[in-house]
Motif scaffolding. Structure first.
Motif, PDB file in Angstrom:
ATOM      1  N   LYS A   8       0.869  -1.180   0.000  1.00  0.00           N
ATOM      2  CA  LYS A   8       0.000   0.000   0.000  1.00  0.00           C
ATOM      3  C   LYS A   8       0.905   1.229   0.000  1.00  0.00           C
ATOM      4  O   LYS A   8       1.904   1.267   0.711  1.00  0.00           O
ATOM      5  CB  LYS A   8      -0.910  -0.005   1.225  1.00  0.00           C
ATOM      6  CG  LYS A   8      -1.795   1.213   1.336  1.00  0.00           C
ATOM      7  CD  LYS A   8      -2.755   1.137   2.500  1.00  0.00           C
ATOM      8  CE  LYS A   8      -2.052   1.096   3.809  1.00  0.00           C
ATOM      9  NZ  LYS A   8      -2.939   1.089   4.967  1.00  0.00           N
ATOM     10  N   ILE A   9       0.550   2.232  -0.773  1.00  0.00           N
ATOM     11  CA  ILE A   9       1.369   3.431  -0.878  1.00  0.00           C
ATOM     12  C   ILE A   9       1.244   4.285   0.379  1.00  0.00           C
ATOM     13  O   ILE A   9       0.144   4.574   0.843  1.00  0.00           O
ATOM     14  CB  ILE A   9       0.992   4.266  -2.127  1.00  0.00           C
ATOM     15  CG1 ILE A   9       1.126   3.426  -3.408  1.00  0.00           C
ATOM     16  CG2 ILE A   9       1.831   5.544  -2.212  1.00  0.00           C
ATOM     17  CD1 ILE A   9       2.510   2.878  -3.687  1.00  0.00           C
ATOM     18  N   ASP A  10       2.389   4.678   0.913  1.00  0.00           N
ATOM     19  CA  ASP A  10       2.497   5.560   2.071  1.00  0.00           C
ATOM     20  C   ASP A  10       2.846   6.952   1.537  1.00  0.00           C
ATOM     21  O   ASP A  10       3.987   7.198   1.119  1.00  0.00           O
ATOM     22  CB  ASP A  10       3.582   5.024   3.007  1.00  0.00           C
ATOM     23  CG  ASP A  10       3.819   5.881   4.228  1.00  0.00           C
ATOM     24  OD1 ASP A  10       3.497   7.090   4.214  1.00  0.00           O
ATOM     25  OD2 ASP A  10       4.355   5.344   5.202  1.00  0.00           O
ATOM     26  N   ILE A  11       1.869   7.838   1.537  1.00  0.00           N
ATOM     27  CA  ILE A  11       2.057   9.161   0.939  1.00  0.00           C
ATOM     28  C   ILE A  11       3.160   9.941   1.639  1.00  0.00           C
ATOM     29  O   ILE A  11       3.982  10.590   0.983  1.00  0.00           O
ATOM     30  CB  ILE A  11       0.730   9.945   0.929  1.00  0.00           C
ATOM     31  CG1 ILE A  11      -0.278   9.254  -0.001  1.00  0.00           C
ATOM     32  CG2 ILE A  11       0.953  11.397   0.498  1.00  0.00           C
ATOM     33  CD1 ILE A  11      -1.678   9.839   0.034  1.00  0.00           C
ATOM     34  N   ALA A  12       3.217   9.901   2.964  1.00  0.00           N
ATOM     35  CA  ALA A  12       4.259  10.636   3.693  1.00  0.00           C
ATOM     36  C   ALA A  12       5.653  10.161   3.272  1.00  0.00           C
ATOM     37  O   ALA A  12       6.568  10.975   3.089  1.00  0.00           O
ATOM     38  CB  ALA A  12       4.066  10.474   5.197  1.00  0.00           C
ATOM     39  N   ALA A  13       5.815   8.859   3.070  1.00  0.00           N
ATOM     40  CA  ALA A  13       7.112   8.322   2.650  1.00  0.00           C
ATOM     41  C   ALA A  13       7.436   8.731   1.214  1.00  0.00           C
ATOM     42  O   ALA A  13       8.599   9.027   0.893  1.00  0.00           O
ATOM     43  CB  ALA A  13       7.128   6.801   2.783  1.00  0.00           C
ATOM     44  N   ILE A  14       6.448   8.790   0.356  1.00  0.00           N
ATOM     45  CA  ILE A  14       6.648   9.241  -1.029  1.00  0.00           C
ATOM     46  C   ILE A  14       7.076  10.714  -1.028  1.00  0.00           C
ATOM     47  O   ILE A  14       8.021  11.097  -1.715  1.00  0.00           O
ATOM     48  CB  ILE A  14       5.373   9.047  -1.880  1.00  0.00           C
ATOM     49  CG1 ILE A  14       5.068   7.548  -2.063  1.00  0.00           C
ATOM     50  CG2 ILE A  14       5.475   9.767  -3.216  1.00  0.00           C
ATOM     51  CD1 ILE A  14       6.094   6.767  -2.848  1.00  0.00           C
ATOM     52  N   GLU A  15       6.376  11.531  -0.255  1.00  0.00           N
ATOM     53  CA  GLU A  15       6.700  12.960  -0.200  1.00  0.00           C
ATOM     54  C   GLU A  15       8.087  13.191   0.405  1.00  0.00           C
ATOM     55  O   GLU A  15       8.846  14.045  -0.064  1.00  0.00           O
ATOM     56  CB  GLU A  15       5.618  13.711   0.551  1.00  0.00           C
ATOM     57  CG  GLU A  15       4.324  13.780  -0.246  1.00  0.00           C
ATOM     58  CD  GLU A  15       3.145  14.357   0.517  1.00  0.00           C
ATOM     59  OE1 GLU A  15       3.183  14.420   1.776  1.00  0.00           O
ATOM     60  OE2 GLU A  15       2.163  14.740  -0.158  1.00  0.00           O
ATOM     61  N   ALA A  16       8.448  12.410   1.417  1.00  0.00           N
ATOM     62  CA  ALA A  16       9.789  12.530   2.020  1.00  0.00           C
ATOM     63  C   ALA A  16      10.863  12.141   1.008  1.00  0.00           C
ATOM     64  O   ALA A  16      11.893  12.811   0.895  1.00  0.00           O
ATOM     65  CB  ALA A  16       9.878  11.666   3.278  1.00  0.00           C
ATOM     66  N   ALA A  17      10.620  11.072   0.273  1.00  0.00           N
ATOM     67  CA  ALA A  17      11.579  10.639  -0.742  1.00  0.00           C
ATOM     68  C   ALA A  17      11.706  11.696  -1.843  1.00  0.00           C
ATOM     69  O   ALA A  17      12.826  11.998  -2.307  1.00  0.00           O
ATOM     70  CB  ALA A  17      11.154   9.299  -1.337  1.00  0.00           C
TER      71      ALA A  17
END
Length: 158
Positions: A146-155
């Motif tokens: 499942k996509i973790d938006i906070a982790a995508i934005e941090a990356a």
């Protein structure tokens, strides 16, 4: 009025149950006409549910109870764009929690074998940005189910 183009999804015997689940789960979704078989056919009997007209997130579909001859695979999927983590979690949990199965990179399958991409707009935007930001977001996504938006934005920020 019948749409000129409709997605036809082959089910073994439970097109109506799938259509009702989709209508309950996704906005702009509904179950329309349910058609009964006018006579016996190889995998069913007269009076069985043969087809179900339904809409999933605005897309017209027809569920056909054609029997077990054909199975769904990842070459066809519904891609649902989400606006935030709560919406992403809600759809993911609805599909997986109803007998579905997790996969990688935002993909999951429902209990009928239909593939779904639950895709946050934050991921789409990050990849569309191109360059190093897109590479970092893409690399982060590759390790997720499942996509973790906070982790995508941090990356994406680095």
């Amino acid at each position: 009025m019948v749409a000129k183009n409709t997605i036809c999804l082959w089910f073994d015997r439970d097109a109506e149950a799938a259509a009702r689940f989709y209508a309950k789960t996704f906005p702009d979704s509904a179950v329309g006409a349910v058609h009964l078989a006018p006579g016996d056919y190889p995998d069913g009997r007269q009076g069985d549910v043969l087809t179900v007209e339904f809409v999933v997130a605005g897309v017209r579909c027809l569920g056909l109870n054609g029997g077990p001859a054909f199975r769904h695979n990842e070459s066809f999927s519904f891609q649902i764009a989400t606006d935030d983590q709560e919406e992403t979690d809600r759809y993911w949990n609805a599909i997986v929690g109803n007998g579905g199965q997790e996969s990688q990179c935002g993909w999951c399958k429902d209990r009928w074998g239909i593939s779904w991409q639950i895709t946050p707009r934050a991921l789409t935007d990050a990849i569309a940005a191109g360059g190093e930001k897109a590479k970092r977001a893409f690399a982060a996504m590759m390790d997720m189910k499942k996509i973790d938006i906070a982790a995508i934005e941090a990356a994406r920020r680095g």
